[in-house]
Design an enzyme around this catalytic site. Structure first.
Site, PDB file in Angstrom:
ATOM      1  N   GLU A 146       0.871  -1.181   0.000  1.00 34.30           N
ATOM      2  CA  GLU A 146       0.000   0.000   0.000  1.00 34.30           C
ATOM      3  C   GLU A 146       0.902   1.224   0.000  1.00 34.30           C
ATOM      4  O   GLU A 146       1.901   1.265   0.710  1.00 34.30           O
ATOM      5  CB  GLU A 146      -0.871   0.019   1.255  1.00 34.30           C
ATOM      6  CG  GLU A 146      -1.675   1.283   1.430  1.00 34.30           C
ATOM      7  CD  GLU A 146      -2.471   1.307   2.737  1.00 34.30           C
ATOM      8  OE1 GLU A 146      -2.934   2.406   3.095  1.00 34.30           O
ATOM      9  OE2 GLU A 146      -2.626   0.269   3.390  1.00 34.30           O
ATOM     10  N   GLU A 151      -2.327  11.186   3.819  1.00 35.12           N
ATOM     11  CA  GLU A 151      -3.229  10.896   4.934  1.00 35.12           C
ATOM     12  C   GLU A 151      -3.172  12.090   5.876  1.00 35.12           C
ATOM     13  O   GLU A 151      -2.110  12.668   6.091  1.00 35.12           O
ATOM     14  CB  GLU A 151      -2.801   9.649   5.708  1.00 35.12           C
ATOM     15  CG  GLU A 151      -3.201   8.361   5.073  1.00 35.12           C
ATOM     16  CD  GLU A 151      -2.970   7.179   5.993  1.00 35.12           C
ATOM     17  OE1 GLU A 151      -3.965   6.577   6.422  1.00 35.12           O
ATOM     18  OE2 GLU A 151      -1.804   6.871   6.271  1.00 35.12           O
TER      19      GLU A 151
END
Length: 190
Positions: A146, A151
């Site tokens: 990933e 974020e």
């Protein structure tokens, strides 16, 4: 209401090898400027709908929202993708939000991604733009990998993170590879 506004100029550039990654060899292969319609382009995006609540595994993150394709949660407005979270009970969840994926609609081995985003402000928010492999089987996380392009965790306003997760390097082992940048006005400016 917490609101994520994303004006994505996703620029995917493909190269046959690392040697081809010089400036004159880059080629735009996919983009979405969110300039048409009132909902995301279904040829580029799939809107995930369903229960993200902990009782149903939270899609792996113990999320507290139910993902909808309702225009209250996701819409195109003035050339921007707008994702809103609302305090609204649906299927044992106390919040609704939206989630888009491009699996099977935009997959490349090499590339560069550019994104413009204005992020929400407030504890409990966790907007993210990340990449997972498109597989013909269930994802085996973290072994399949990933890449978190962006974020932002609402309790740490202004800090934007980028992280890579693999079988060897992931947050469960405390070995994930991450970096951050402080953007003071991340909730006010793109």
């Amino acid at each position: 209401m917490n609101r994520i506004i994303i004006s994505i100029a996703i620029v995917m550039l493909v190269a046959a090898s690392a040697a081809m990654m010089n400036e004159e060899k880059k080629k735009l292969v996919w983009s979405d400027e969110f300039e048409q319609g009132i909902q995301p382009d279904q040829s580029k995006w799939t809107m995930t709908t369903g229960n993200g609540c902990p009782a149903n595994c939270g899609f792996g993150n113990n999320e507290l929202q139910y993902y909808t394709d309702d225009k209250k949660n996701i819409k195109i407005e003035d050339g921007k993708l707008v994702i809103n979270a609302h305090k609204r009970s649906v299927d044992e969840c106390n919040y609704t939000s939206a989630k888009l994926v491009s699996a099977h609609k935009g997959d490349w081995t090499y590339g560069r991604i550019e994104v413009r985003a204005k992020l929400p402000q407030g504890r409990g928010t966790w907007p993210a733009i990340w990449m997972l492999p498109t597989l013909e089987r269930d994802l085996q996380w973290p072994a399949d990998g990933e890449i978190d392009i962006m974020e932002h965790v609402g309790y740490n306003q202004g800090w934007v993170y980028g992280t890579i997760h693999t079988e060897k390097y992931n947050h469960m082992l405390g070995t994930h590879k991450t970096d951050s940048i402080y953007v003071e006005d991340v909730h006010q400016e793109f």
